[in-house]
Write a protein that holds these residues in place. Structure first.
Motif, mmCIF file in Angstrom:
data_model
loop_
_atom_site.group_PDB
_atom_site.id
_atom_site.type_symbol
_atom_site.label_atom_id
_atom_site.label_comp_id
_atom_site.label_asym_id
_atom_site.label_seq_id
_atom_site.Cartn_x
_atom_site.Cartn_y
_atom_site.Cartn_z
ATOM 1 N N VAL A 611 58.840 59.283 42.355
ATOM 2 C CA VAL A 611 59.681 60.397 42.764
ATOM 3 C C VAL A 611 61.153 60.060 42.543
ATOM 4 O O VAL A 611 61.958 60.940 42.177
ATOM 5 C CB VAL A 611 59.422 60.752 44.242
ATOM 6 N N TYR A 612 61.530 58.796 42.743
ATOM 7 C CA TYR A 612 62.956 58.465 42.759
ATOM 8 C C TYR A 612 63.347 57.281 41.862
ATOM 9 O O TYR A 612 64.520 56.936 41.775
ATOM 10 C CB TYR A 612 63.409 58.167 44.194
ATOM 11 N N GLN A 613 62.381 56.646 41.173
ATOM 12 C CA GLN A 613 62.726 55.544 40.285
ATOM 13 C C GLN A 613 62.539 55.962 38.819
ATOM 14 O O GLN A 613 61.789 56.894 38.517
ATOM 15 C CB GLN A 613 61.867 54.305 40.588
ATOM 16 N N THR A 614 63.198 55.231 37.917
ATOM 17 C CA THR A 614 63.179 55.603 36.505
ATOM 18 C C THR A 614 62.538 54.543 35.623
ATOM 19 O O THR A 614 62.771 54.504 34.410
ATOM 20 C CB THR A 614 64.615 55.847 36.019
ATOM 21 N N LEU A 615 61.741 53.682 36.254
ATOM 22 C CA LEU A 615 61.005 52.730 35.441
ATOM 23 C C LEU A 615 60.019 53.471 34.550
ATOM 24 O O LEU A 615 59.565 54.580 34.869
ATOM 25 C CB LEU A 615 60.255 51.735 36.329
ATOM 26 N N GLU A 616 59.675 52.868 33.416
ATOM 27 C CA GLU A 616 58.845 53.547 32.434
ATOM 28 C C GLU A 616 57.519 54.018 33.027
ATOM 29 O O GLU A 616 57.086 55.147 32.796
ATOM 30 C CB GLU A 616 58.582 52.613 31.249
ATOM 31 N N GLU A 617 56.899 53.145 33.788
ATOM 32 C CA GLU A 617 55.620 53.508 34.391
ATOM 33 C C GLU A 617 55.792 54.661 35.370
ATOM 34 O O GLU A 617 54.995 55.600 35.379
ATOM 35 C CB GLU A 617 55.022 52.289 35.113
ATOM 36 N N ASP A 618 56.873 54.594 36.158
ATOM 37 C CA ASP A 618 57.113 55.655 37.143
ATOM 38 C C ASP A 618 57.410 56.990 36.454
ATOM 39 O O ASP A 618 56.950 58.053 36.909
ATOM 40 C CB ASP A 618 58.284 55.270 38.036
ATOM 41 N N VAL A 619 58.149 56.953 35.371
ATOM 42 C CA VAL A 619 58.475 58.183 34.662
ATOM 43 C C VAL A 619 57.209 58.822 34.090
ATOM 44 O O VAL A 619 57.032 60.046 34.156
ATOM 45 C CB VAL A 619 59.494 57.894 33.539
ATOM 46 N N GLN A 620 56.322 57.994 33.536
ATOM 47 C CA GLN A 620 55.090 58.525 32.971
ATOM 48 C C GLN A 620 54.192 59.128 34.058
ATOM 49 O O GLN A 620 53.604 60.202 33.873
ATOM 50 C CB GLN A 620 54.329 57.399 32.237
ATOM 51 N N ILE A 621 54.112 58.444 35.204
ATOM 52 C CA ILE A 621 53.312 58.968 36.319
ATOM 53 C C ILE A 621 53.879 60.301 36.805
ATOM 54 O O ILE A 621 53.130 61.249 37.068
ATOM 55 C CB ILE A 621 53.247 57.945 37.472
ATOM 56 N N TRP A 622 55.184 60.372 36.916
ATOM 57 C CA TRP A 622 55.805 61.612 37.386
ATOM 58 C C TRP A 622 55.532 62.770 36.430
ATOM 59 O O TRP A 622 55.274 63.908 36.851
ATOM 60 C CB TRP A 622 57.311 61.420 37.568
ATOM 61 N N LYS A 623 55.592 62.493 35.138
ATOM 62 C CA LYS A 623 55.352 63.534 34.147
ATOM 63 C C LYS A 623 53.933 64.087 34.271
ATOM 64 O O LYS A 623 53.730 65.310 34.282
ATOM 65 C CB LYS A 623 55.594 62.960 32.746
ATOM 66 N N GLU A 624 52.964 63.191 34.369
ATOM 67 C CA GLU A 624 51.573 63.625 34.484
ATOM 68 C C GLU A 624 51.306 64.290 35.841
ATOM 69 O O GLU A 624 50.543 65.260 35.915
ATOM 70 C CB GLU A 624 50.636 62.422 34.285
#
Length: 909
Positions: A611-624
């Motif tokens: 929800v609030y971090q921009t790590l690659e894994e976090d960004v991909q999870i947020w998108k999906e």
């Protein structure tokens, strides 16, 4: 002398003839007078005998109690019971409290006597004239018997009195017949009161203070002959008739005694027939009832004693005022007729589905539990569980034999339930150094270290304020991964983000996924919110055990391959704080399961790094995750960042209509098939689909429940009046009646009459909840109740959630998914008598012993025979049985667990 002078005087022949004729006439009148007097006395005999016989019959009807009570003085019975009960009925010796509370019994007895006296005055008012006439006639007869005839005028007067007496006798018969009919009507309605009325009438007819005193003296002795006819009644008959035993009255008495003997034989035969079908245990538990009955009749007879009459009359007024409340208290003890709760209706079972019916993938159950164990006290011996899990053994989660047979753990199957084929009957040992738990609310902040001696979480999560080791305590600062600075700030932060959440009013029941040590749910109590927290029994050592030891609701569970054990559309809010659940995987199957249990219009609060971090894994999870929630028609209400904790939260809102579903370009995730029951949850595989939102105003989920606390006592809007409730009444009426019943039982009995100290009660489980009335009645206490709806019972769990309470589906032929020693009180209402049809009670009692903390309590309400069986098992487990009570084949039991453990271990499986 007068006659002699008349005969010796010199008179003419005519005069002599006249004198002789006069003498003959005079003698004839004398003979007639004597005959009339004799006839008058004989007329009274059958009347008095009939009156006495009526009174005797009434005595036989009302004095119907055990022979042991007949041989005991009523005062001694009352005093003996008062010695046992007068201090505290909830903390009584085991052998003394299997009878009714004598204070209630005595009050009810005095009330009945007071009412009997009132009825006596009413009946006597109608027959006062006849009784007064009878008393006057008796007095005149006594005077005439002993008075010698004098002149002809006296003889004529006596003759006239004889004629009037005959006429008066006919009138007396008519009056007594009328009184007898009225008494008979009263006897049909109030048998005990009518007996008192007739007894009082007999005393009035007997007359004379000395005679009455003699009767009362004999009456207080309570002697009875072999036919059941007392010496007092014999004395009354002799006084009434004023005649010797050689007269015809003894023949009447003999006839009455023969009738009494015949009735006594019929009564004994009836008792024998009843006794043949009654077990020893039932007799033992039901002995309280005849004891109460004998005391009642004893008190009624002792009312005639002047020394007791005065003391009883002094309390009559107060007893009369308290009669209603005493009667209700006695009925509430077992849920009597005044409570309005009958047994469950057989017809209602046709209109209510069960989890066993709804769950298509219902697991095959074994019908029998483990075999009886030989030897030991009360026929049972117990051994310690010889398992790797040791003091933390959960049979259905620590089944190593079943876990070794798993082909994959991809969907966390190894964290799901795998119950042993044979339910275990071993006992879980106590941790070394175990102490009684700290009471709430102090327990929220600290617990005894030796009760849950695990330090891994303290080592790994200590910097996040999950848990710390502080001397002999484990302390909980109230933090978590997403709210290091305390849960209360985090809770307020969420409501500020979405004010419509309105903790404790609009939002009442919350599901916390991956709860950690459950500080979030623990502090939501301050906002009047119930939170069901769950986490798996995994490498995060004993996190659910920490929660329960703190006094916070939690279960061991996992989102794996099967549905959660809850109905659909019941939680107001779902919460996941850094729970690391792969919501987006496999088409969002796990998130779709949350969608199933979330109420339409409810919120999903997701506090995680994507929800609030921009790590690659976090960004991909947020998108999906964004694509998935959009296709599920979940509206993203807000994304807000908490500056204090440096975290962010995304809050989603579930749709309240099907409009969005119908407008989707792609049917992904797909809508579930029409034959898929969203409420089927017991051993049902997860489905990657969505169920349509109810829109019919009469269907559950079509609108939000009433605000708390109004919703707890309001029948759900979707309960149809045409639907039969569990107890056979229209469903909304059934709901209300059940709530009133449990309020009465809890207030009148549970809180004061069972010897339970509620100060150290926090975690409660209702092992067989129906509408959740028991939990609702406890809502004002600092406790929480987990309502368990059995899989073979009517599926009423949605009703429990609708009223702002929570619960779970379960089958008590299996072990429950919780750690040992995690509940302070278990409540089982008519559970065991039903379970015996499917599995044995011994494994269930071993499970209860596992769940309950040392010092914890058990309340059982069931059939008397089942109560006896449970009592023997508890005693074999060295539980302290505080109370057993039986009435009308229904019983109640209260017991407390000790710290006893066996010395030997069972053979390893």
């Amino acid at each position: 002398m007068a006659f002699a002078k008349a005969r010796n005087s010199k008179r003419s022949s005519g005069t002599s003839y006249t004198s002789t004729a006069t003498t003959i006439v005079f003698i004839a009148f004398c003979v007639m007078g004597v005959w009339m007097l004799t006839t008058n006395s004989a007329i009274y005999t059958p009347q008095s005998t009939s009156r006495t016989a009526t009174n005797t019959d009434a005595s036989i009807n009302t004095n119907d109690y055990s022979s042991s009570a007949k041989n005991s003085h009523p005062t001694e019975l009352t005093n003996k019971k008062n010695e046992v009960f007068e201090d505290n009925p909830g903390q009584l010796p085991e052998d003394a409290i299997k009878s009714d509370d004598p204070s209630q019994s005595k009050q009810n007895n005095d009330n009945d006597n007071s009412q009997a006296e009132q009825e006596n005055r009413d009946v006597n008012g109608n027959s006062q004239g006849s009784e007064q006439d009878s008393e006057n006639e008796t007095k005149n007869d006594e005077e005439n018997v002993f008075k010698k005839p004098g002149s002809a005028e006296e003889v004529n007067r006596q003759s006239m009195q004889g004629k009037e007496s005959v006429e008066e006798e006919e009138k007396q018969k008519q009056r007594e017949t009328q009184v007898s009919e009225e008494s008979s009507m009263t006897q049909n309605q109030q048998p005990e009161e009518t007996a008192t009325d007739l007894e009082t009438s007999t005393q009035k007819i007997s007359g004379g203070e000395d005679t009455q005193k003699s009767i009362e003296d004999q009456e207080s002795k309570g002697k009875e002959d072999v036919h059941g006819s007392t010496d007092v009644e014999k004395t009354r008959r002799k006084v009434d008739h004023q005649e010797s035993p050689q007269d015809e009255v003894p023949h009447k008495d003999q006839q009455i005694n023969e009738e009494e003997q015949q009735k006594g034989q019929q009564k004994e035969q009836s008792q024998q027939e009843i006794g043949e079908g009654t077990s020893h245990d039932q007799i033992e538990h039901d002995e309280a009832v005849p004891l109460q009955s004998s005391t009642k009749n004893g008190d009624q007879r002792s009312q005639n004693n002047p020394n007791q009459r005065e003391s009883n009359s002094n309390v009559d007024a107060k007893q009369k005022e308290d009669k209603g409340s005493q009667s209700k208290a006695d009925d509430s003890f077992l849920g009597g007729e005044s409570s309005g709760i009958p047994k469950e209706s057989k017809e209602s079972k046709k209109s209510w589905s069960t989890q066993a019916d709804q769950s298509d993938n219902q697991k095959e159950r074994r019908k029998n539990g483990s075999e009886d164990q030989d030897g030991g006290i009360y026929g049972y011996t117990w051994q310690l569980c010889n398992v790797t899990a040791g003091t933390d053994y959960i049979p259905c989660l620590d089944n190593e034999k079943a876990l070794r047979k798993l082909h994959t753990t991809r969907h966390f199957e190894h964290r799901e339930r795998h119950c042993p084929e044979e339910a275990p009957t071993c006992l879980v040992p106590l941790p070394e150094g175990y102490k009684r738990p700290i009471e709430w609310p102090k327990s929220r902040d600290k617990i005894w270290y030796h009760n849950v001696p695990h330090t891994k979480l303290a080592e790994v999560k200590g910097h996040q304020n999950w848990v710390k080791v502080t001397g002999e305590f484990l302390t909980f600062p109230g933090g978590g991964t997403q709210f290091i600075h305390g849960a209360l700030h985090y809770i307020d932060f969420i409501q500020e983000a979405v004010p419509d959440i309105a903790w404790g009013k609009h939002t009442r029941v919350v599901l916390d996924v991956g709860c950690g040590v459950a500080s979030f749910g623990g502090y939501l109590f301050d906002r009047d919110v119930l939170t069901m927290s769950f986490a798996p029994k995994d490498e995060h050592e004993a996190q659910v055990q920490f929660a329960l030891e703190r006094g916070i609701p939690a279960i061991s569970s996992v989102m794996g391959s099967q549905r959660l054990p809850f109905p659909s559309r019941v939680f107001d809010i779902l919460h996941c704080a850094r729970c690391r659940v792969p919501w987006h995987a496999e088409g969002g199957r796990l998130l779709l399961e949350l969608n199933r249990v979330l109420r339409p219009g409810g919120y999903f609060v997701w506090s995680a790094t994507p929800v609030y971090q921009t790590l690659e894994e976090d960004v991909q999870i947020w998108k999906e995750m964004s694509a998935l929630t959009k296709s599920m028609c979940w509206e993203l209400v807000t994304i807000k960042k908490d500056k204090l904790n440096s975290v962010g939260v995304a809050i989603y809102h579930k749709a309240v209509s099907n409009e969005c579903y119908d407008q989707r370009k792609q049917n992904r995730p797909p809508m579930c098939k029409s034959d898929d029951d969203p409420n089927a949850a017991w051993y049902v595989a997860l489905q990657s689909c969505m169920h349509r939102v109810p829109v019919d105003k009469a269907e559950r989920g079509s609108r939000w429940p009433d605000n708390w606390p109004h919703r707890v006592q309001t029948p759900p809007y979707w309960l149809n009046k045409s639907q039969m409730g569990i107890y056979g009444k229209p469903a909304p009426v059934d709901f209300t009646t059940d709530y009133e019943h449990w309020k009465q039982v809890v207030s009148k009995t549970y809180l004061s009459g069972l010897g339970i100290s509620w100060n150290n009660v926090r975690n409660i489980m209702d092992m067989r909840a129906v509408y959740g009335g028991f939990a609702a009645a406890l809502k004002d206490l600092k406790v929480w109740v987990l309502n368990v709806v059995n899989v073979d019972s009517p599926d009423t769990l949605p009703i429990i959630f609708e009223r702002g309470l929570f619960g779970i589906y379960h089958d008590w032929c299996e072990s429950f998914s919780t750690y040992p020693r995690t509940y302070d009180l278990l409540h089982a209402d008519h559970l065991f008598s039903r379970l015996k049809k499917r599995c044995k009670i011994e494994p269930v009692m071993a499970e209860i012993d596992r769940i309950v903390r040392p010092g914890g309590k058990l309340i059982v309400r069931d059939e008397s025979s089942t109560i006896s069986e449970v009592e023997n098992l508890l005693k074999s487990l060295h539980w302290e049985v505080h109370l057993t009570f039986s009435k009308n084949q229904e019983g109640i039991l209260s017991a407390q667990k000790s710290e006893w453990r066996p010395d030997s271990y069972a053979n390893s499986s």
